[in-house]
Design an enzyme around this catalytic site. Sequence first.
Site, PDB file in Angstrom:
ATOM      1  N   SER A  92       4.944   6.858   2.121  1.00  0.00           N
ATOM      2  CA  SER A  92       5.514   5.568   2.505  1.00  0.00           C
ATOM      3  C   SER A  92       4.831   4.470   1.717  1.00  0.00           C
ATOM      4  CB  SER A  92       5.273   5.292   3.991  1.00  0.00           C
ATOM      5  OG  SER A  92       5.677   6.375   4.810  1.00  0.00           O
TER       6      SER A  92
ATOM      7  N   ASN B  87       0.852  -1.190   0.000  1.00  0.00           N
ATOM      8  CA  ASN B  87       0.000   0.000   0.000  1.00  0.00           C
ATOM      9  C   ASN B  87       0.882   1.232   0.000  1.00  0.00           C
ATOM     10  OD1 ASN B  87      -2.430   1.576   0.288  1.00  0.00           O
ATOM     11  ND2 ASN B  87      -1.893   1.887   2.446  1.00  0.00           N
TER      12      ASN B  87
HETATM   13  C1  GAR Z   1      -2.489   9.046  -3.210  1.00  0.00           C
HETATM   14  O1  GAR Z   1      -1.978  10.274  -2.722  1.00  0.00           O
HETATM   15  C2  GAR Z   1      -2.318   7.960  -2.172  1.00  0.00           C
HETATM   16  O2  GAR Z   1      -1.125   8.069  -1.430  1.00  0.00           O
HETATM   17  C3  GAR Z   1      -3.516   8.181  -1.307  1.00  0.00           C
HETATM   18  O3  GAR Z   1      -4.554   8.488  -2.208  1.00  0.00           O
HETATM   19  C4  GAR Z   1      -4.003   9.130  -3.369  1.00  0.00           C
HETATM   20  C5  GAR Z   1      -4.500   8.412  -4.604  1.00  0.00           C
HETATM   21  O4  GAR Z   1      -4.162   9.109  -5.769  1.00  0.00           O
HETATM   22  N1  GAR Z   1      -3.818   7.033  -0.528  1.00  0.00           N
HETATM   23  C6  GAR Z   1      -4.403   7.072   0.669  1.00  0.00           C
HETATM   24  O5  GAR Z   1      -4.762   8.106   1.196  1.00  0.00           O
HETATM   25  C7  GAR Z   1      -4.601   5.718   1.332  1.00  0.00           C
HETATM   26  N2  GAR Z   1      -5.209   5.864   2.616  1.00  0.00           N
HETATM   27  P1  GAR Z   1      -4.161   8.372  -7.181  1.00  0.00           P
HETATM   28  O6  GAR Z   1      -5.542   7.715  -7.333  1.00  0.00           O
HETATM   29  O7  GAR Z   1      -3.983   9.468  -8.168  1.00  0.00           O
HETATM   30  O8  GAR Z   1      -3.050   7.385  -7.185  1.00  0.00           O
END
Ligand code: GAR
Length: 199
Positions: free
Chosen positions: A140, A111
């Site tokens: 992370s 993740n």
């Molecule tokens: C990313 O910033 C990821 O790190 C975060 O959601 C975004 C998804 O963007 N994840 C979380 O918050 C997990 N709890 P993306 O759909 O453009 O990859």
Amino acid sequence: QKKVAILISGGGSNMVSLVKSMTGDQAGDHPGRPCLVLSNKPDAGGLLKAAELGVPTEVIDHRNFKGDREAFEEALISAIDPYQPDVIAMAGFMRILTPKFITHYAGKMLNIHPSLLPKYKGLHTHQRAIEAGDAEAGCSVHEVTAELDGGPILGQARVPVLPNDTPDDLAARVLVKEHLLYPEVLKRFCQGERGSFEI
Ligand code: GAR
């Protein structure tokens, strides 16, 4: 080659960076290849991007299960298992998974989380970093265990928090690093490396 299933809920920019790292011009002899992009949201922008990249897509809409997590996860497993993935990479997948699902894919799940874990598990990470007055923030990639955002950290990247940053400013700065970090962690993970590193 390791088959990689990617779970998304939204725009899928991390998914795109992962797929391109495995299939693009720079992929070389990458040890992984994408086998599936699955979304729990039918309208996730990443689904179209995955299809354009030639990756099979599936949708399991959590709203159809009316809060029955067990039934939702059974449907997820039924959708994923036919692709026989070696790695499950969660990339902006915004559903909390139960130990049952996590056990089913034990040792295979990654993740990405937009904070410097163990700081700021959960939501609103950028706002919390700004409110705490932190000088730096980041992202992370970790192995998924039953503890939310708590599995072994495999890679991290840092950015400065600048004066007057809004959560969106900081999120955008961190996202650039996410797109560098996650492909590198995935590659190492497919090669069987489990150490932690920083970019
Ligand atoms: C990313 O910033 C990821 O790190 C975060 O959601 C975004 C998804 O963007 N994840 C979380 O918050 C997990 N709890 P993306 O759909 O453009 O990859």
